[in-house]
Motif scaffolding. Structure first.
Motif, mmCIF file in Angstrom:
data_model
loop_
_atom_site.group_PDB
_atom_site.id
_atom_site.type_symbol
_atom_site.label_atom_id
_atom_site.label_comp_id
_atom_site.label_asym_id
_atom_site.label_seq_id
_atom_site.Cartn_x
_atom_site.Cartn_y
_atom_site.Cartn_z
ATOM 1 N N TRP A 265 3.716 2.597 -4.247
ATOM 2 C CA TRP A 265 4.776 2.240 -3.304
ATOM 3 C C TRP A 265 5.348 0.888 -3.722
ATOM 4 N N SER A 266 6.655 0.798 -3.684
ATOM 5 C CA SER A 266 7.237 -0.507 -4.005
ATOM 6 C C SER A 266 8.312 -0.858 -2.982
ATOM 7 N N VAL A 267 8.574 -2.127 -2.872
ATOM 8 C CA VAL A 267 9.556 -2.624 -1.907
ATOM 9 C C VAL A 267 10.587 -3.452 -2.653
ATOM 10 N N VAL A 268 11.862 -3.173 -2.409
ATOM 11 C CA VAL A 268 12.931 -3.949 -3.039
ATOM 12 C C VAL A 268 13.253 -5.143 -2.143
ATOM 13 N N ILE A 269 13.226 -6.318 -2.750
ATOM 14 C CA ILE A 269 13.592 -7.538 -2.025
ATOM 15 C C ILE A 269 14.944 -7.972 -2.589
ATOM 16 N N GLU A 270 15.920 -8.148 -1.723
ATOM 17 C CA GLU A 270 17.253 -8.459 -2.260
ATOM 18 C C GLU A 270 18.051 -9.328 -1.303
ATOM 19 N N GLY A 271 19.233 -9.700 -1.752
ATOM 20 C CA GLY A 271 20.116 -10.513 -0.925
ATOM 21 C C GLY A 271 19.916 -11.994 -1.172
ATOM 22 N N GLU A 272 19.990 -12.752 -0.087
ATOM 23 C CA GLU A 272 19.981 -14.208 -0.193
ATOM 24 C C GLU A 272 18.582 -14.770 -0.402
ATOM 25 N N VAL A 273 18.017 -14.489 -1.573
ATOM 26 C CA VAL A 273 16.693 -15.027 -1.915
ATOM 27 C C VAL A 273 16.674 -15.479 -3.366
ATOM 28 N N ASN A 274 15.796 -16.434 -3.653
ATOM 29 C CA ASN A 274 15.678 -16.906 -5.031
ATOM 30 C C ASN A 274 14.870 -15.961 -5.904
ATOM 31 N N LYS A 275 14.039 -15.120 -5.271
ATOM 32 C CA LYS A 275 13.176 -14.246 -6.071
ATOM 33 C C LYS A 275 13.353 -12.778 -5.688
ATOM 34 N N PRO A 276 14.532 -12.252 -5.951
ATOM 35 C CA PRO A 276 14.729 -10.833 -5.638
ATOM 36 C C PRO A 276 13.979 -9.965 -6.635
ATOM 37 N N GLY A 277 13.922 -8.677 -6.351
ATOM 38 C CA GLY A 277 13.276 -7.768 -7.304
ATOM 39 C C GLY A 277 12.595 -6.609 -6.611
ATOM 40 N N ARG A 278 12.065 -5.715 -7.436
ATOM 41 C CA ARG A 278 11.284 -4.597 -6.896
ATOM 42 C C ARG A 278 9.809 -4.934 -7.077
ATOM 43 N N TYR A 279 9.099 -5.000 -5.990
ATOM 44 C CA TYR A 279 7.700 -5.419 -6.029
ATOM 45 C C TYR A 279 6.789 -4.256 -5.670
ATOM 46 N N ASP A 280 5.738 -4.081 -6.453
ATOM 47 C CA ASP A 280 4.715 -3.102 -6.081
ATOM 48 C C ASP A 280 3.993 -3.598 -4.835
ATOM 49 N N LEU A 281 3.664 -2.662 -3.959
ATOM 50 C CA LEU A 281 2.959 -3.053 -2.739
ATOM 51 C C LEU A 281 1.692 -3.842 -3.064
ATOM 52 N N GLU A 282 1.011 -3.404 -4.110
ATOM 53 C CA GLU A 282 -0.198 -4.086 -4.555
ATOM 54 C C GLU A 282 0.047 -5.575 -4.785
ATOM 55 N N ASP A 283 1.171 -5.869 -5.442
ATOM 56 C CA ASP A 283 1.487 -7.272 -5.722
ATOM 57 C C ASP A 283 1.834 -8.009 -4.445
ATOM 58 N N LEU A 284 2.533 -7.319 -3.533
ATOM 59 C CA LEU A 284 2.896 -7.976 -2.273
ATOM 60 C C LEU A 284 1.646 -8.359 -1.479
ATOM 61 N N LEU A 285 0.600 -7.547 -1.618
ATOM 62 C CA LEU A 285 -0.592 -7.779 -0.811
ATOM 63 C C LEU A 285 -1.613 -8.674 -1.503
ATOM 64 N N LYS A 286 -1.351 -9.000 -2.779
ATOM 65 C CA LYS A 286 -2.289 -9.824 -3.540
ATOM 66 C C LYS A 286 -2.453 -11.199 -2.859
ATOM 67 N N GLY A 287 -3.686 -11.541 -2.578
ATOM 68 C CA GLY A 287 -3.960 -12.853 -2.001
ATOM 69 C C GLY A 287 -3.647 -12.947 -0.518
ATOM 70 N N VAL A 288 -3.198 -11.861 0.064
ATOM 71 C CA VAL A 288 -2.870 -11.895 1.493
ATOM 72 C C VAL A 288 -4.144 -11.749 2.309
#
Lengths: 325, 212
Positions: free
Chosen positions: A101-124
């Motif tokens: 599963w991946s989530v696209v982060i976009e718009g008014e951000v410095n770090k847009p991109g498509r992120y794997d859920l695994e990466d989003l949850l890393k260290g959380v």
């Protein structure tokens, strides 16, 4: 809210003091050695299928809220992507593929991109949050979510000063989500994909949660696996499920129910007993605890901001809540 | 083949069983505690749905008689109408006791402020005189006025359709399907009533007599 310090160690006897079956069940599982070491990591939410055991800092439940039974939480869902009946999602959501599963982060951000859920949850650090969930249809539940503050995620992408709102989008795939096909007379229940949005300060509020689990396990598809929003002071439909896109923007985003019936559902959708839905009263609610015909449901007064007024009323100072419903 | 016997001994018991099954199924669900996470709402919805189905079936009798030429179909109409009344009573009872838990203040507010509740309740009230005058004795007593009184079923059915459409949140497929069906059942009657046309069987004046 419980203190924001993570207690070391996954599970121990002292933490299993609660009488609810949920924790007893975990204790049994642990005793049987069924909680694999790997599944105790937060990343388990991304790596393994739904219903996997999750470790999280427990909510002490200071408000002494009586929980809705897990079976009710996982069998009674408004998730029109899988059908209109509340029992449909549990029946039809099995075909939802939640990994990878991946989530696209976009718009008014410095770090847009498509992120794997695994990466989003890393260290959380996952935490349990026992929240009231009030549906706009005047029923409610109390659910022990597991997740992390949306604010912590937002900060990582560094929104720019233009980011005034956050827009969310659910997966759009009629193959996996049969409810997204038109009905037999050609009417669609909603315009797909489902979209929701929050003002930036609402999104950054510490109560606003991104959930990956409930009742000690990863989310089942019918509850919005693998990643969903929980905004406890708003009506349930704000809690968008199975999120694939998060967009930061300057203008107020469109929201699905507002688009469907603007006279009935507003952008804010704060729980408000003083403002009725045009077709029914919002002054009271049916609190569902279980599927028992007698005693499973209690009729109670609805609280302003669903009982979270102390924490969130300040966000709306000066706003006419009758107009901005 | 004796058509009257066929309807009385075959079709009528069959329909009786068919329309009893939903109620028995719900009783079974109650006994087995297997009505989902919100059994109160489920019971309200299911009894309402079967009141609707029964009423639509009742209204289908006259068109079916005319098209099939089987005048004896009329022998099942009263039973179908009484099933509609039966399920409507269960529907309202379940709503008041199980769903609203006798919260009279809110019920009263609903009855004055919520259009779909008002419309539904009006339909329910409209079913009472029909059910109460459904006996043979009442038919005989009222004579021609019985026929006039029972035309009340048309506005009642329209109110039921509105009640259904109005309470839906977003998906109109089902309620509009029922509304279209009703529109059709009423339209054929308007067509037949057109002054020049003469009905082959079942001129409306014969109706009470055929119900003996």
């Amino acid at each position: 809210m419980a203190p924001l310090i993570r207690i070391a160690g996954a599970l121990n006897e002292a933490r299993v003091s609660d009488e609810t079956a949920y924790f007893q069940r975990r204790q049994v599982l642990q005793a049987l050695g069924l909680l694999a070491a790997g599944s105790l990591l937060p990343a388990a939410a991304a790596q393994s299928g739904p219903g996997q055991a999750l470790s999280a800092r427990r909510d002490g439940n200071p408000g002494k809220l009586k929980l809705t039974e897990e079976a009710a939480v996982t069998s009674y869902n408004n998730f029109y992507e899988f059908g209109l009946d509340k029992a449909d999602p549990a029946k039809n959501a099995g075909r939802l593929k939640t990994a990878p599963w991946s989530v696209v982060i976009e718009g008014e951000v410095n770090k847009p991109g498509r992120y794997d859920l695994e990466d989003l949850l890393k260290g959380v650090e996952l935490e349990e949050r026992i929240y009231r969930m009030r549906c706009v249809e005047a029923w409610s539940m109390v659910i022990p979510w597991i997740g992390f503050p949306l604010a912590s995620l937002i900060k990582r992408f560094e929104p720019t000063s233009k980011a005034k709102y956050v827009a969310f989008q659910t997966l759009h795939d009629p193959q996996q989500m049969p409810g997204q096909k038109p009905g037999f007379l050609g009417f669609s229940s909603l315009d797909w994909p489902y979209v929701e949005g929050l003002r930036m300060d609402e999104a950054m509020h510490p109560l606003t949660l991104l959930a990956v689990g409930l009742y000690g396990k990863t989310l089942l598809p019918q509850n919005g696996a693998p990643l969903r929003l929980v905004v406890p002071w708003k009506y349930g439909f704000k809690g968008i499920k199975s999120i694939v896109r998060i967009r930061f923007q300057e203008s107020q985003p469109a929201t699905s129910w507002n688009r469907s019936a603007p006279g009935e559902y507003g952008f804010y959708a704060n729980v408000n007993p003083a403002v009725d839905h045009p077709r029914w009263s919002q002054a009271r609610e049916r609190r569902i605890y279980s599927g028992s015909l007698f005693g499973g449901v209690e009729r109670i007064e609805t609280l302003p901001f669903n009982g979270y007024a102390e924490q969130v009323a300040g966000l709306y100072a000066g706003l006419d809540l009758r107009r901005n419903y | 083949m004796n058509r009257e016997l066929w309807v009385r001994r075959g079709l009528k018991p069959l329909l009786f069983v068919a329309l009893s099954v939903p109620a028995l199924w719900l009783v079974y669900g109650i006994v087995m505690a297997d009505l989902g996470a919100d059994p109160q709402k489920y019971l309200v919805h299911q009894t309402g749905k079967w009141a609707l189905n029964s009423l639509w079936l009742t209204l289908a009798v006259t068109p079916l008689r005319r098209w099939s030429g089987i005048a004896q179909l009329l022998l099942v109409r009263r039973m179908l109408g009484l099933f509609a009344f039966f399920y409507a009573c269960l529907h309202v009872t379940a709503y008041v006791t199980l769903y609203m838990q006798l919260d009279w203040a809110t019920l009263l507010e609903d009855l004055t402020k919520r259009p779909y509740i008002i419309v539904g309740f009006a339909a329910f009230l409209g079913l009472w005189p029909l059910a109460l005058t459904s006996t043979r004795a009442q038919m005989r007593r009222l004579g021609r006025r019985w026929q006039q009184l029972h035309r009340l079923v048309y506005p009642v059915a329209i109110l039921v359709a509105v009640h259904f459409v109005w309470q839906v949140k977003s998906d109109l497929n089902q309620p509009l399907f029922y509304a279209l069906l009703l529109g059709f059942l009423l339209a054929v009657r308007v067509y037949w009533q057109w002054p020049v046309r003469q009905s082959p069987i079942g001129s409306s004046r014969q109706v009470p007599a055929a119900e003996k």
